[in-house]
Design a protein around this motif. Structure first.
Motif, short mmCIF file in Angstrom:
data_model
loop_
_atom_site.label_atom_id
_atom_site.label_comp_id
_atom_site.label_asym_id
_atom_site.label_seq_id
_atom_site.Cartn_x
_atom_site.Cartn_y
_atom_site.Cartn_z
N ASP A 63 0.91 -1.72 0.07
CA ASP A 63 -0.35 -0.10 0.18
C ASP A 63 1.10 1.40 0.18
N ILE A 64 0.60 2.29 -0.71
CA ILE A 64 1.56 3.74 -1.37
C ILE A 64 0.50 4.64 -0.43
N ALA A 65 -0.54 4.52 -0.21
CA ALA A 65 -1.53 5.55 -0.41
C ALA A 65 -1.57 5.95 0.77
N ASP A 66 -0.17 6.02 2.12
CA ASP A 66 -0.25 6.46 2.86
C ASP A 66 1.12 7.59 3.06
N LEU A 67 2.36 7.10 1.63
CA LEU A 67 3.33 7.69 1.41
C LEU A 67 3.41 9.14 1.43
N ARG A 68 2.05 9.91 0.61
CA ARG A 68 1.99 11.19 0.18
C ARG A 68 1.73 11.88 1.60
N PRO A 69 0.63 11.58 1.43
CA PRO A 69 0.89 12.16 2.66
C PRO A 69 1.17 12.94 4.93
N LEU A 70 2.13 11.24 4.90
CA LEU A 70 2.83 11.15 5.48
C LEU A 70 4.24 12.11 5.38
N ARG A 71 5.09 11.82 4.12
CA ARG A 71 5.86 13.37 3.98
C ARG A 71 4.84 14.71 3.91
N ILE A 125 10.72 9.53 -7.02
CA ILE A 125 9.95 8.97 -5.71
C ILE A 125 8.05 9.87 -6.16
N SER A 126 8.02 10.19 -7.49
CA SER A 126 6.77 10.96 -7.05
C SER A 126 5.72 9.64 -8.18
N ARG A 127 6.79 8.77 -8.93
CA ARG A 127 5.84 8.17 -9.63
C ARG A 127 5.75 6.97 -8.44
N LEU A 128 6.14 6.75 -7.44
CA LEU A 128 6.14 5.78 -6.12
C LEU A 128 4.78 5.91 -5.62
N GLU A 129 5.11 6.97 -5.66
CA GLU A 129 3.78 7.73 -4.03
C GLU A 129 1.81 7.69 -5.02
N ARG A 130 2.25 8.20 -6.70
CA ARG A 130 0.91 8.25 -7.02
C ARG A 130 0.76 6.72 -7.96
N GLY A 131 1.40 5.57 -7.67
CA GLY A 131 0.99 4.16 -7.91
C GLY A 131 1.33 3.83 -8.94
N LEU A 132 2.06 4.86 -10.65
CA LEU A 132 2.17 4.46 -11.33
C LEU A 132 3.74 3.87 -11.92
N ARG A 154 6.90 0.41 -9.47
CA ARG A 154 6.46 0.20 -8.40
C ARG A 154 8.05 -0.17 -8.18
N ASP A 155 8.83 -0.75 -6.71
CA ASP A 155 9.81 -0.76 -6.62
C ASP A 155 9.56 -1.39 -4.76
N ASP A 156 9.42 -2.41 -4.69
CA ASP A 156 9.00 -2.80 -3.44
C ASP A 156 9.83 -2.38 -2.03
N ASP A 157 11.17 -2.82 -2.78
CA ASP A 157 12.77 -2.20 -1.51
C ASP A 157 12.53 -1.11 -1.38
N LEU A 158 12.45 0.23 -2.38
CA LEU A 158 12.16 1.62 -2.54
C LEU A 158 11.06 2.10 -1.46
N THR A 159 10.42 1.45 -1.67
CA THR A 159 8.81 1.56 -0.95
C THR A 159 8.69 1.82 0.82
N HIS A 160 9.43 0.38 0.72
CA HIS A 160 9.98 0.58 2.38
C HIS A 160 10.03 1.12 3.28
N ALA A 161 11.70 1.97 2.61
CA ALA A 161 13.08 1.96 2.75
C ALA A 161 12.09 3.50 2.86
N TYR A 162 11.21 4.41 1.98
CA TYR A 162 10.92 5.13 1.80
C TYR A 162 9.78 4.94 3.20
N ARG A 163 9.74 4.28 3.36
CA ARG A 163 7.95 4.93 5.10
C ARG A 163 8.46 4.79 6.15
N ASP A 164 9.49 3.63 5.89
CA ASP A 164 10.38 3.25 7.08
C ASP A 164 11.41 5.42 7.44
#
Length: 404
Positions: A351-359, A380-387, A389-399
């Motif tokens: 789930d990437i819906a929380d990334l942009r609001p959190l940032r 990063i912008s494409r990752l936040e919008r779901g355009l 996918r990079d699972d490793d970057l997503t988890h590292a970004y959220r942490d």
């Protein structure tokens, strides 16, 4: 005695074959030992399909029906037959050698389809209608691209021979700038200048309309493929057009393909032996669905340019002495294996819906995030919008956001 014989006749196992056309279908029935029983022609309408099914059932217990063209001219009959509980198998048209030997006619082709169902040579279940909407949107979007390309080529060809004044004004412009300038032009002057400018303006407006149409169709296509298979759409390098093509190739019921090797062969990505003497190698397959093969090729190129794991793999294989063609073949085979898993299993995506609001809640800019992870802000912008996918970057970004 007569009733008993009639009952036995009805219960006899039979096989059907259908040769389909735009306006008619030819139906043949054979016994379980291959004997010809009967054949007839029916219209490609709902009453015609009902009559064809009744014709098949009248000769015995229909074990299977081979249909030629289940995704084209035979699609209507296939839907009707499956709705009434008939087992339908997809039959390829006879090869040229067999046609030269036995001849060509509707009854001959229908009986050949029935024999294919009887012998077990035809075992594939036809595609269902789940991806019918995706196929229609995909075809419409591609036709818009072809028409736009044709219009752009016409503009270029006209400008080559256009009067000097027109060439000087528009010849140096490129791409969207030229199209927009021509669309704003006001044809005037002598007849020659007016006619050329009017044609260029019409073509430019056509290009702009087709571009808008393609964008609309692509958005609708993206929504459809994401709804049908979110895991496939989220895979690295898989865009709306590529995902649509792979879904069309596999069909809405990919379980009809028993192994990932069969899917690779269907996509023309199975390695073909090309060894001779002391040379032991494989070459690129030139069979299968070429549109699906092109989709795998686009994914491979995207990953070779942007995916760290793929680039490391390419470097390693290049050092081992393999050519670029061989490396791409190997990549396509590996990608086909991954795509098959996405088609046949429910793949969960993070789930990437929380990334942009959190940032935004922590007042962190895209540039700051990009600098921290060593990527472009667009990534990063494409990752936040779901355009993308990079699972490793997503988890590292959220942490990183949670710790910031």
């Amino acid at each position: 005695m007569t009733a008993a014989i009639a009952s036995d006749t009805v219960e006899e196992d039979v096989f059907g074959g259908v040769d389909s056309h735009a306006d008619t279908i030819h139906v043949a029935v054979i016994s379980d030992n291959g004997g010809h029983l009967a054949d007839a022609e029916f219209a490609t309408t709902a009453p015609g399909y009902a009559a064809a099914l009744a014709f098949l059932a009248a000769h015995g217990q229909v074990v299977a029906t081979g249909v030629e063209g289940t995704a084209s001219y035979g699609a209507g009959f296939t839907r009707a037959a499956r709705a009434h509980g008939f087992q339908v198998v997809e039959v390829n048209r006879p090869d040229r050698a067999e046609r030269r030997r036995t001849g060509k006619s509707d009854p001959i082709d229908a009986y050949a389809a029935a024999r294919a169902a009887l012998s077990g040579r035809a075992t594939s279940a036809p595609k269902d209608d789940t991806v019918a909407g995706i196929r229609a949107l995909h075809n419409a979007a591609r036709s818009a691209v072809k028409a736009r390309t044709a219009a752009l080529n016409q503009i270029g060809n006209i400008l080559i021979t256009a009067p000097d004044a027109i060439r000087a004004k528009y010849g140096h412009l490129k791409g969207t700038a030229r199209t927009e300038a021509l669309a704003r032009s006001r044809p005037a002057g002598d007849a020659c200048h007016t006619g050329v400018l009017a044609a260029l303006k019409s073509l430019a407006r056509r290009v702009m309309d087709l571009t808008a149409e393609h964008d609309t169709l692509t958005r609708a296509l993206n929504t459809e493929v994401t709804t049908v298979n979110p895991g496939l759409r989220a895979a690295y390098g898989v865009g709306p057009d590529t995902a649509a093509q792979l879904l069309i190739t596999a069909g809405g019921n990919p379980e009809r393909m028993r192994t990932e090797a069969s899917f690779a062969a269907l996509c023309g990505a199975a390695p073909v032996p090309a060894s001779s003497g002391r040379t032991n190698r494989h070459r690129l397959s030139r069979g299968g669905d070429r549109a699906a093969n092109a989709a795998l090729y686009r994914i491979a190129l995207t990953r070779m340019s942007g995916d760290a794991r793929t680039r490391t793999y390419v470097i390693r294989q290049t050092a081992a002495g393999r050519t670029k063609k061989e490396i791409i073949r190997m990549l396509k085979r590996a990608i086909a294996r991954e795509i098959f898993r996405c088609l046949t299993n429910m793949v969960t995506i993070p789930d990437i819906a929380d990334l942009r609001p959190l940032r935004q809640a922590k007042n962190i800019t895209l540039t700051a995030v990009a600098q921290h992870f060593g990527v472009w802000p667009t990534t990063i912008s494409r990752l936040e919008r779901g355009l993308s996918r990079d699972d490793d970057l997503t988890h590292a970004y959220r942490d990183w956001l949670q710790a910031a």
